[in-house]
Design a protein around this motif. Structure first.
Motif, PDB file in Angstrom:
ATOM      1  N   THR A 131     -46.898   5.550   5.028  1.00 28.21           N
ATOM      2  CA  THR A 131     -45.506   5.478   4.569  1.00 28.21           C
ATOM      3  C   THR A 131     -45.260   6.464   3.427  1.00 28.21           C
ATOM      4  OG1 THR A 131     -45.383   3.155   5.220  1.00 28.21           O
ATOM      5  CG2 THR A 131     -43.714   3.923   3.673  1.00 28.21           C
ATOM      6  N   VAL A 132     -46.188   6.491   2.469  1.00 31.22           N
ATOM      7  CA  VAL A 132     -46.044   7.431   1.342  1.00 31.22           C
ATOM      8  C   VAL A 132     -46.076   8.863   1.862  1.00 31.22           C
ATOM      9  CG1 VAL A 132     -47.113   8.308  -0.784  1.00 31.22           C
ATOM     10  CG2 VAL A 132     -46.988   5.847  -0.381  1.00 31.22           C
ATOM     11  N   PHE A 133     -47.030   9.148   2.739  1.00 29.86           N
ATOM     12  CA  PHE A 133     -47.194  10.487   3.312  1.00 29.86           C
ATOM     13  C   PHE A 133     -45.908  10.946   4.000  1.00 29.86           C
ATOM     14  CE2 PHE A 133     -48.132  13.004   7.106  1.00 29.86           C
ATOM     15  CZ  PHE A 133     -48.895  14.037   6.589  1.00 29.86           C
ATOM     16  N   SER A 134     -45.381  10.109   4.897  1.00 28.98           N
ATOM     17  CA  SER A 134     -44.197  10.519   5.656  1.00 28.98           C
ATOM     18  C   SER A 134     -42.964  10.611   4.758  1.00 28.98           C
ATOM     19  CB  SER A 134     -43.943   9.576   6.842  1.00 28.98           C
ATOM     20  OG  SER A 134     -43.821   8.259   6.384  1.00 28.98           O
ATOM     21  N   THR A 135     -42.882   9.734   3.747  1.00 32.09           N
ATOM     22  CA  THR A 135     -41.745   9.769   2.823  1.00 32.09           C
ATOM     23  C   THR A 135     -41.771  11.060   2.006  1.00 32.09           C
ATOM     24  OG1 THR A 135     -41.822   7.355   2.662  1.00 32.09           O
ATOM     25  CG2 THR A 135     -40.491   8.501   1.025  1.00 32.09           C
ATOM     26  N   VAL A 136     -42.947  11.419   1.491  1.00 27.04           N
ATOM     27  CA  VAL A 136     -43.068  12.653   0.692  1.00 27.04           C
ATOM     28  C   VAL A 136     -42.748  13.869   1.565  1.00 27.04           C
ATOM     29  CG1 VAL A 136     -44.688  14.158  -0.557  1.00 27.04           C
ATOM     30  CG2 VAL A 136     -44.668  11.703  -1.011  1.00 27.04           C
ATOM     31  N   GLN A 137     -43.251  13.881   2.798  1.00 27.86           N
ATOM     32  CA  GLN A 137     -42.987  15.009   3.709  1.00 27.86           C
ATOM     33  C   GLN A 137     -41.492  15.170   3.985  1.00 27.86           C
ATOM     34  OE1 GLN A 137     -45.050  17.318   5.075  1.00 27.86           O
ATOM     35  NE2 GLN A 137     -46.821  16.479   4.028  1.00 27.86           N
ATOM     36  N   ALA A 138     -40.771  14.034   4.030  1.00 27.05           N
ATOM     37  CA  ALA A 138     -39.349  14.065   4.390  1.00 27.05           C
ATOM     38  C   ALA A 138     -38.427  14.346   3.196  1.00 27.05           C
ATOM     39  CB  ALA A 138     -38.962  12.734   5.038  1.00 27.05           C
ATOM     40  N   LEU A 139     -38.974  14.348   1.985  1.00 30.57           N
ATOM     41  CA  LEU A 139     -38.129  14.581   0.802  1.00 30.57           C
ATOM     42  C   LEU A 139     -37.566  15.996   0.810  1.00 30.57           C
ATOM     43  CD1 LEU A 139     -40.369  13.050  -2.042  1.00 30.57           C
ATOM     44  CD2 LEU A 139     -38.176  12.137  -1.271  1.00 30.57           C
ATOM     45  N   PRO A 140     -36.384  16.189   0.197  1.00 28.30           N
ATOM     46  CA  PRO A 140     -35.903  17.563  -0.001  1.00 28.30           C
ATOM     47  C   PRO A 140     -36.937  18.345  -0.806  1.00 28.30           C
ATOM     48  CG  PRO A 140     -34.219  15.957  -0.600  1.00 28.30           C
ATOM     49  CD  PRO A 140     -35.479  15.187  -0.328  1.00 28.30           C
ATOM     50  N   ILE A 175     -38.217  13.631 -10.165  1.00 28.99           N
ATOM     51  CA  ILE A 175     -39.385  12.751 -10.011  1.00 28.99           C
ATOM     52  C   ILE A 175     -38.924  11.295  -9.854  1.00 28.99           C
ATOM     53  CG2 ILE A 175     -41.399  11.811 -11.237  1.00 28.99           C
ATOM     54  CD1 ILE A 175     -41.820  14.725 -12.290  1.00 28.99           C
ATOM     55  N   PHE A 176     -37.914  10.921 -10.628  1.00 33.01           N
ATOM     56  CA  PHE A 176     -37.369   9.566 -10.523  1.00 33.01           C
ATOM     57  C   PHE A 176     -36.829   9.327  -9.109  1.00 33.01           C
ATOM     58  CE2 PHE A 176     -33.740   6.655 -10.685  1.00 33.01           C
ATOM     59  CZ  PHE A 176     -34.344   5.531 -11.221  1.00 33.01           C
ATOM     60  N   ARG A 177     -36.076  10.294  -8.580  1.00 30.89           N
ATOM     61  CA  ARG A 177     -35.491  10.138  -7.236  1.00 30.89           C
ATOM     62  C   ARG A 177     -36.575  10.093  -6.159  1.00 30.89           C
ATOM     63  NH1 ARG A 177     -31.896  15.025  -7.646  1.00 30.89           N
ATOM     64  NH2 ARG A 177     -31.650  14.888  -5.393  1.00 30.89           N
ATOM     65  N   ALA A 178     -37.616  10.908  -6.341  1.00 32.76           N
ATOM     66  CA  ALA A 178     -38.721  10.902  -5.370  1.00 32.76           C
ATOM     67  C   ALA A 178     -39.428   9.545  -5.384  1.00 32.76           C
ATOM     68  CB  ALA A 178     -39.712  12.025  -5.698  1.00 32.76           C
ATOM     69  N   ARG A 179     -39.685   9.022  -6.593  1.00 35.29           N
ATOM     70  CA  ARG A 179     -40.355   7.714  -6.699  1.00 35.29           C
ATOM     71  C   ARG A 179     -39.485   6.608  -6.131  1.00 35.29           C
ATOM     72  NH1 ARG A 179     -42.806   8.753 -12.710  1.00 35.29           N
ATOM     73  NH2 ARG A 179     -44.756   9.712 -12.051  1.00 35.29           N
ATOM     74  N   GLU A 180     -38.180   6.703  -6.372  1.00 33.65           N
ATOM     75  CA  GLU A 180     -37.244   5.719  -5.806  1.00 33.65           C
ATOM     76  C   GLU A 180     -37.328   5.707  -4.285  1.00 33.65           C
ATOM     77  OE1 GLU A 180     -33.987   3.810  -7.300  1.00 33.65           O
ATOM     78  OE2 GLU A 180     -35.961   3.391  -8.154  1.00 33.65           O
ATOM     79  N   GLU A 184     -38.580   2.592  -2.137  1.00 32.22           N
ATOM     80  CA  GLU A 184     -37.662   1.980  -1.159  1.00 32.22           C
ATOM     81  C   GLU A 184     -38.355   1.789   0.186  1.00 32.22           C
ATOM     82  OE1 GLU A 184     -33.516   3.249   0.947  1.00 32.22           O
ATOM     83  OE2 GLU A 184     -33.796   3.914  -1.115  1.00 32.22           O
ATOM     84  N   LYS A 185     -39.167   2.777   0.572  1.00 28.60           N
ATOM     85  CA  LYS A 185     -39.880   2.680   1.851  1.00 28.60           C
ATOM     86  C   LYS A 185     -41.039   1.680   1.774  1.00 28.60           C
ATOM     87  CE  LYS A 185     -37.756   5.962   4.244  1.00 28.60           C
ATOM     88  NZ  LYS A 185     -36.996   5.669   5.461  1.00 28.60           N
ATOM     89  N   LEU A 186     -41.645   1.572   0.575  1.00 25.84           N
ATOM     90  CA  LEU A 186     -42.806   0.679   0.432  1.00 25.84           C
ATOM     91  C   LEU A 186     -42.408  -0.778   0.253  1.00 25.84           C
ATOM     92  CD1 LEU A 186     -45.289   2.639  -1.873  1.00 25.84           C
ATOM     93  CD2 LEU A 186     -45.510   2.189   0.566  1.00 25.84           C
ATOM     94  N   ARG A 187     -41.212  -1.009  -0.298  1.00 23.38           N
ATOM     95  CA  ARG A 187     -40.815  -2.374  -0.658  1.00 23.38           C
ATOM     96  C   ARG A 187     -40.957  -3.355   0.509  1.00 23.38           C
ATOM     97  NH1 ARG A 187     -36.010  -1.091  -3.166  1.00 23.38           N
ATOM     98  NH2 ARG A 187     -37.137  -0.179  -4.892  1.00 23.38           N
ATOM     99  N   PRO A 188     -40.428  -3.028   1.705  1.00 27.98           N
ATOM    100  CA  PRO A 188     -40.571  -3.992   2.818  1.00 27.98           C
ATOM    101  C   PRO A 188     -42.038  -4.275   3.149  1.00 27.98           C
ATOM    102  CG  PRO A 188     -39.052  -2.216   3.412  1.00 27.98           C
ATOM    103  CD  PRO A 188     -39.664  -1.834   2.099  1.00 27.98           C
TER     104      PRO A 188
END
Length: 198
Positions: A131-140, A175-180, A184-188
Motif C-alpha cells: 500500500t505504501v509502495f503504490s501510494t508513493v508511486q502514485a503521488l504527484p 511532505i505533510f500532503r504525502a504523509r496524509e 489515508e490509504k493505510l487507515r482502513p
C-alpha cells in the motif's frame, strides 16, 4: 556492535552453514532491496520476484564474500544487476545511471510488524508495504520527491528546500500532503488489524 560488524557476524555464520543467519539478513534487508528494485521496475509483484531472485543469487555467492565492502553494498550491487537483467530479459531498456546505495524507500511501521511474525502478520506487513509502495508511486512528482528525500535519504527540510529549489514551507506542505495520502490509504488496513486484535 555496529551494523556492519553485525552483518559480518551473520555472514560468517551463513558461511559456516547456518541457514537461519541468512534468513535474518533477508528479513533485515528485504524492504530496502524491494524499494531499490522499485526504482527500476514499477510493478509490485515483479519487484518481489526480482528481490527473491537477488537473495537467491546472494545466497549462492555468499561463500565468496570476503567483507571488503559492507554486506549491504555487496547485496545492493546484486539487486541492481538482477533488476537490470530482468529488464533486459523482458525487452525493456534499463536506466543508465545507478541509484545511490542508500536510496531505498523506508516503509513507516513495517519494521514494527516483524516481531512475532505469524502468517497473518506477515500478510499484514506485505499489505502495508504494498500500500505504501503504490501510494508513493502514485503521488504527484513534487510530493514523491519530497517524501523520498525525507524518509529515504534522511535529508533535513533545509536540504530538501535547496535540492527542490523551493521555500521550506513548501517542503513541509509537500511532505505533510504525502504523509496524509499514505495515512489515508493505510487507515482502513490498520483499523482492520485492530478489529482483529483487540
Amino acid at each position: 556492535m555496529g551494523e556492519n560488524e553485525l552483518d559480518q557476524a551473520l555472514v560468517e555464520r551463513v558461511q559456516q552453514g547456518d541457514r537461519r543467519a541468512f534468513d535474518l539478513l533477508v528479513r533485515k534487508y528485504r524492504h530496502k532491496v524491494i524499494a531499490l528494485i522499485s526504482r527500476y521496475v514499477h510493478d509490485w509483484t515483479e519487484c518481489e520476484d526480482i528481490a527473491q531472485e537477488a537473495f537467491v543469487r546472494a545466497w549462492r555467492a555468499l561463500g565468496s564474500f570476503r567483507g571488503e565492502s559492507a554486506f549491504y553494498t555487496w547485496l545492493y550491487k546484486i539487486a541492481v544487476n538482477t533488476a537490470k537483467n530482468h529488464l533486459v530479459a523482458m525487452g525493456r531498456r534499463p536506466p543508465t545511471g545507478d541509484i545511490d546505495v542508500d536510496d531505498a524507500v523506508y516503509v513507516p511501521g513495517a519494521t514494527r510488524m516483524h516481531d512475532g511474525a505469524t502468517p497473518e502478520r506477515e500478510l499484514m506487513r506485505e499489505q502495508v508495504e504494498q500500500t505504501v509502495f503504490s501510494t508513493v508511486q502514485a503521488l504527484p512528482e513534487e510530493l514523491r520527491v519530497a517524501i523520498t528525500l525525507r524518509e529515504v535519504d534522511g535529508k533535513s527540510y533545509d536540504e530538501i528546500a535547496a535540492i527542490m529549489n523551493c521555500p521550506i514551507g513548501t517542503v513541509r506542505s509537500r511532505i505533510f500532503r504525502a504523509r496524509e495520502a499514505i495515512d489515508e490509504k493505510l487507515r482502513p488496513l490498520l483499523s482492520d488489524r485492530e478489529d482483529h486484535n483487540p
